[in-house]
Write a protein that holds these residues in place. Structure first.
Motif, PDB file in Angstrom:
ATOM      1  N   SER A   1       0.855  -1.170   0.000  1.00 47.50           N
ATOM      2  CA  SER A   1       0.000   0.000   0.000  1.00 47.50           C
ATOM      3  C   SER A   1       0.899   1.231   0.000  1.00 47.50           C
ATOM      4  O   SER A   1       2.116   1.114   0.144  1.00 47.50           O
ATOM      5  CB  SER A   1      -0.891  -0.024   1.249  1.00 47.50           C
ATOM      6  N   SER A   2       0.309   2.388  -0.137  1.00 44.99           N
ATOM      7  CA  SER A   2       1.103   3.607  -0.055  1.00 44.99           C
ATOM      8  C   SER A   2       1.118   4.116   1.379  1.00 44.99           C
ATOM      9  O   SER A   2       0.191   3.854   2.156  1.00 44.99           O
ATOM     10  CB  SER A   2       0.542   4.692  -0.985  1.00 44.99           C
ATOM     11  N   LYS A   3       2.151   4.837   1.710  1.00 47.36           N
ATOM     12  CA  LYS A   3       2.251   5.448   3.038  1.00 47.36           C
ATOM     13  C   LYS A   3       1.028   6.329   3.297  1.00 47.36           C
ATOM     14  O   LYS A   3       0.422   6.281   4.376  1.00 47.36           O
ATOM     15  CB  LYS A   3       3.540   6.259   3.135  1.00 47.36           C
ATOM     16  N   GLU A   4       0.654   7.114   2.298  1.00 45.84           N
ATOM     17  CA  GLU A   4      -0.474   8.035   2.447  1.00 45.84           C
ATOM     18  C   GLU A   4      -1.780   7.280   2.708  1.00 45.84           C
ATOM     19  O   GLU A   4      -2.578   7.685   3.555  1.00 45.84           O
ATOM     20  CB  GLU A   4      -0.605   8.920   1.202  1.00 45.84           C
ATOM     21  N   ASP A   5      -2.002   6.202   1.970  1.00 42.79           N
ATOM     22  CA  ASP A   5      -3.225   5.424   2.188  1.00 42.79           C
ATOM     23  C   ASP A   5      -3.249   4.811   3.580  1.00 42.79           C
ATOM     24  O   ASP A   5      -4.285   4.797   4.244  1.00 42.79           O
ATOM     25  CB  ASP A   5      -3.379   4.330   1.134  1.00 42.79           C
TER      26      ASP A   5
ATOM     27  N   ALA B   1       9.357   0.371   7.573  1.00 43.43           N
ATOM     28  CA  ALA B   1       8.078   0.200   6.899  1.00 43.43           C
ATOM     29  C   ALA B   1       6.946   0.569   7.855  1.00 43.43           C
ATOM     30  O   ALA B   1       7.047   0.372   9.065  1.00 43.43           O
ATOM     31  CB  ALA B   1       7.905  -1.230   6.428  1.00 43.43           C
ATOM     32  N   LEU B   2       5.881   1.098   7.287  1.00 45.18           N
ATOM     33  CA  LEU B   2       4.672   1.477   8.014  1.00 45.18           C
ATOM     34  C   LEU B   2       3.630   0.389   7.792  1.00 45.18           C
ATOM     35  O   LEU B   2       3.443  -0.065   6.649  1.00 45.18           O
ATOM     36  CB  LEU B   2       4.162   2.815   7.468  1.00 45.18           C
ATOM     37  N   ALA B   3       2.929  -0.036   8.849  1.00 45.52           N
ATOM     38  CA  ALA B   3       1.991  -1.148   8.701  1.00 45.52           C
ATOM     39  C   ALA B   3       0.814  -1.045   9.653  1.00 45.52           C
ATOM     40  O   ALA B   3       0.926  -0.485  10.746  1.00 45.52           O
ATOM     41  CB  ALA B   3       2.718  -2.470   8.935  1.00 45.52           C
ATOM     42  N   ILE B   4      -0.295  -1.621   9.214  1.00 46.77           N
ATOM     43  CA  ILE B   4      -1.481  -1.815  10.046  1.00 46.77           C
ATOM     44  C   ILE B   4      -2.026  -3.209   9.716  1.00 46.77           C
ATOM     45  O   ILE B   4      -1.939  -3.657   8.574  1.00 46.77           O
ATOM     46  CB  ILE B   4      -2.555  -0.721   9.824  1.00 46.77           C
TER      47      ILE B   4
ATOM     48  N   PHE C   1     -11.053   2.757   6.275  1.00 52.93           N
ATOM     49  CA  PHE C   1     -11.434   1.735   5.302  1.00 52.93           C
ATOM     50  C   PHE C   1     -11.799   0.435   6.012  1.00 52.93           C
ATOM     51  O   PHE C   1     -12.852  -0.159   5.745  1.00 52.93           O
ATOM     52  CB  PHE C   1     -10.280   1.490   4.317  1.00 52.93           C
ATOM     53  N   LEU C   2     -10.938  -0.019   6.911  1.00 50.75           N
ATOM     54  CA  LEU C   2     -11.181  -1.275   7.614  1.00 50.75           C
ATOM     55  C   LEU C   2     -12.419  -1.195   8.498  1.00 50.75           C
ATOM     56  O   LEU C   2     -13.256  -2.105   8.493  1.00 50.75           O
ATOM     57  CB  LEU C   2      -9.947  -1.670   8.429  1.00 50.75           C
ATOM     58  N   GLU C   3     -12.544  -0.121   9.257  1.00 48.06           N
ATOM     59  CA  GLU C   3     -13.701   0.014  10.146  1.00 48.06           C
ATOM     60  C   GLU C   3     -15.003   0.099   9.347  1.00 48.06           C
ATOM     61  O   GLU C   3     -16.026  -0.456   9.766  1.00 48.06           O
ATOM     62  CB  GLU C   3     -13.532   1.228  11.054  1.00 48.06           C
ATOM     63  N   ASN C   4     -14.977   0.766   8.184  1.00 46.04           N
ATOM     64  CA  ASN C   4     -16.176   0.834   7.336  1.00 46.04           C
ATOM     65  C   ASN C   4     -16.561  -0.527   6.786  1.00 46.04           C
ATOM     66  O   ASN C   4     -17.704  -0.734   6.381  1.00 46.04           O
ATOM     67  CB  ASN C   4     -15.973   1.823   6.190  1.00 46.04           C
ATOM     68  N   LYS C   5     -15.615  -1.460   6.739  1.00 44.41           N
ATOM     69  CA  LYS C   5     -15.873  -2.821   6.280  1.00 44.41           C
ATOM     70  C   LYS C   5     -16.114  -3.774   7.458  1.00 44.41           C
ATOM     71  O   LYS C   5     -16.116  -4.982   7.303  1.00 44.41           O
ATOM     72  CB  LYS C   5     -14.681  -3.345   5.466  1.00 44.41           C
ATOM     73  N   ASN C   6     -16.306  -3.195   8.654  1.00 43.36           N
ATOM     74  CA  ASN C   6     -16.510  -3.965   9.887  1.00 43.36           C
ATOM     75  C   ASN C   6     -15.335  -4.881  10.212  1.00 43.36           C
ATOM     76  O   ASN C   6     -15.520  -5.980  10.741  1.00 43.36           O
ATOM     77  CB  ASN C   6     -17.822  -4.752   9.834  1.00 43.36           C
ATOM     78  N   LEU C   7     -14.137  -4.408   9.904  1.00 41.50           N
ATOM     79  CA  LEU C   7     -12.913  -5.117  10.252  1.00 41.50           C
ATOM     80  C   LEU C   7     -12.211  -4.351  11.354  1.00 41.50           C
ATOM     81  O   LEU C   7     -12.268  -3.118  11.391  1.00 41.50           O
ATOM     82  CB  LEU C   7     -12.005  -5.250   9.026  1.00 41.50           C
ATOM     83  N   LYS C   8     -11.567  -5.057  12.235  1.00 40.37           N
ATOM     84  CA  LYS C   8     -10.910  -4.432  13.375  1.00 40.37           C
ATOM     85  C   LYS C   8      -9.421  -4.266  13.089  1.00 40.37           C
ATOM     86  O   LYS C   8      -8.664  -5.239  13.106  1.00 40.37           O
ATOM     87  CB  LYS C   8     -11.116  -5.289  14.626  1.00 40.37           C
ATOM     88  N   PRO C   9      -8.989  -3.027  12.843  1.00 38.48           N
ATOM     89  CA  PRO C   9      -7.552  -2.802  12.656  1.00 38.48           C
ATOM     90  C   PRO C   9      -6.818  -2.921  13.986  1.00 38.48           C
ATOM     91  O   PRO C   9      -7.376  -2.645  15.048  1.00 38.48           O
ATOM     92  CB  PRO C   9      -7.479  -1.375  12.114  1.00 38.48           C
ATOM     93  N   TYR C  10      -5.559  -3.335  13.908  1.00 42.41           N
ATOM     94  CA  TYR C  10      -4.718  -3.374  15.100  1.00 42.41           C
ATOM     95  C   TYR C  10      -3.266  -3.224  14.666  1.00 42.41           C
ATOM     96  O   TYR C  10      -2.916  -3.454  13.515  1.00 42.41           O
ATOM     97  CB  TYR C  10      -4.935  -4.644  15.919  1.00 42.41           C
ATOM     98  N   ASN C  11      -2.439  -2.816  15.622  1.00 43.58           N
ATOM     99  CA  ASN C  11      -1.031  -2.661  15.284  1.00 43.58           C
ATOM    100  C   ASN C  11      -0.255  -3.913  15.686  1.00 43.58           C
ATOM    101  O   ASN C  11      -0.766  -4.795  16.352  1.00 43.58           O
ATOM    102  CB  ASN C  11      -0.436  -1.383  15.889  1.00 43.58           C
TER     103      ASN C  11
ATOM    104  N   SER D   1      -6.489   3.846   5.880  1.00 37.58           N
ATOM    105  CA  SER D   1      -6.564   2.410   6.190  1.00 37.58           C
ATOM    106  C   SER D   1      -7.494   2.092   7.353  1.00 37.58           C
ATOM    107  O   SER D   1      -8.315   1.172   7.256  1.00 37.58           O
ATOM    108  CB  SER D   1      -5.170   1.835   6.448  1.00 37.58           C
ATOM    109  N   VAL D   2      -7.376   2.818   8.435  1.00 42.71           N
ATOM    110  CA  VAL D   2      -8.206   2.530   9.607  1.00 42.71           C
ATOM    111  C   VAL D   2      -9.675   2.759   9.278  1.00 42.71           C
ATOM    112  O   VAL D   2     -10.527   1.904   9.562  1.00 42.71           O
ATOM    113  CB  VAL D   2      -7.753   3.366  10.826  1.00 42.71           C
TER     114      VAL D   2
END
Length: 151
Positions: free
Chosen positions: A70-74, A109-112, A82-92, A79-80
């Motif tokens: 993915s891109s850093k900007e996205d 690298a940046l990650a979620i 996007f995931l929450e709108n899809k009923n997915l739980k982001p975590y680090n 990302s958070v």
């Protein structure tokens, strides 16, 4: 000789549900479904860049991990949400209750992270500019940027 990884495969408990998740929720494209065995192939990215195979496994499901580029900007800006709108739980990576993307300083690298319905650990990742700083471990993007300013 090796230029990258073209495809990876994961086990899923229900092929129909997994196809729905990866196509409807994440936006991948169904490439082929093998009617002779419980497997489907999905295109990842534009122009058949990468492929994901989904193998239905009714017993002894073994979950895996893989990352989507993915891109850093996205990652930072969308990302958070996007995931929450899809009923997915982001975590680090630290799994400390925060949904803030983190930097692996050794790469850097940046990650979620998030999980698919079968518990496969998925990740959005972007390689960052700059030198590797393994001594910093895993830290927030803001902390990474502060460290970069101090160089």
């Amino acid at each position: 000789m090796i230029k990258g990884i073209y495809e990876t495969h994961v086990q899923v408990s229900n092929l129909e549900n997994a196809i729905g998740f990866y196509t409807e929720v994440l936006g991948l494209t169904l490439a082929h479904r093998d009617e002779t065995r419980p497997i489907a192939f999905l295109w990842v990215g534009e122009g058949k860049e990468f492929m994901l195979g989904l193998w239905e496994q009714k017993e002894n499901l073994q979950t895996r991990h893989f990352a989507f580029s993915s891109s850093k900007e996205d990652i930072l800006n969308y990302s958070v949400e996007f995931l929450e709108n899809k009923n997915l739980k982001p975590y680090n990576f630290l799994k400390n209750g925060s949904i803030e993307p983190m930097v692996f300083a050794w790469m850097p690298a940046l990650a979620i992270y998030f999980n698919d319905p079968d518990g496969n650990q998925l990740e959005f990742i972007s390689i960052l500019e700059g030198e590797s700083r393994p001594e910093l471990g895993v830290l927030s993007y803001e902390e990474w940027m502060k460290q970069a300013e101090n160089l």
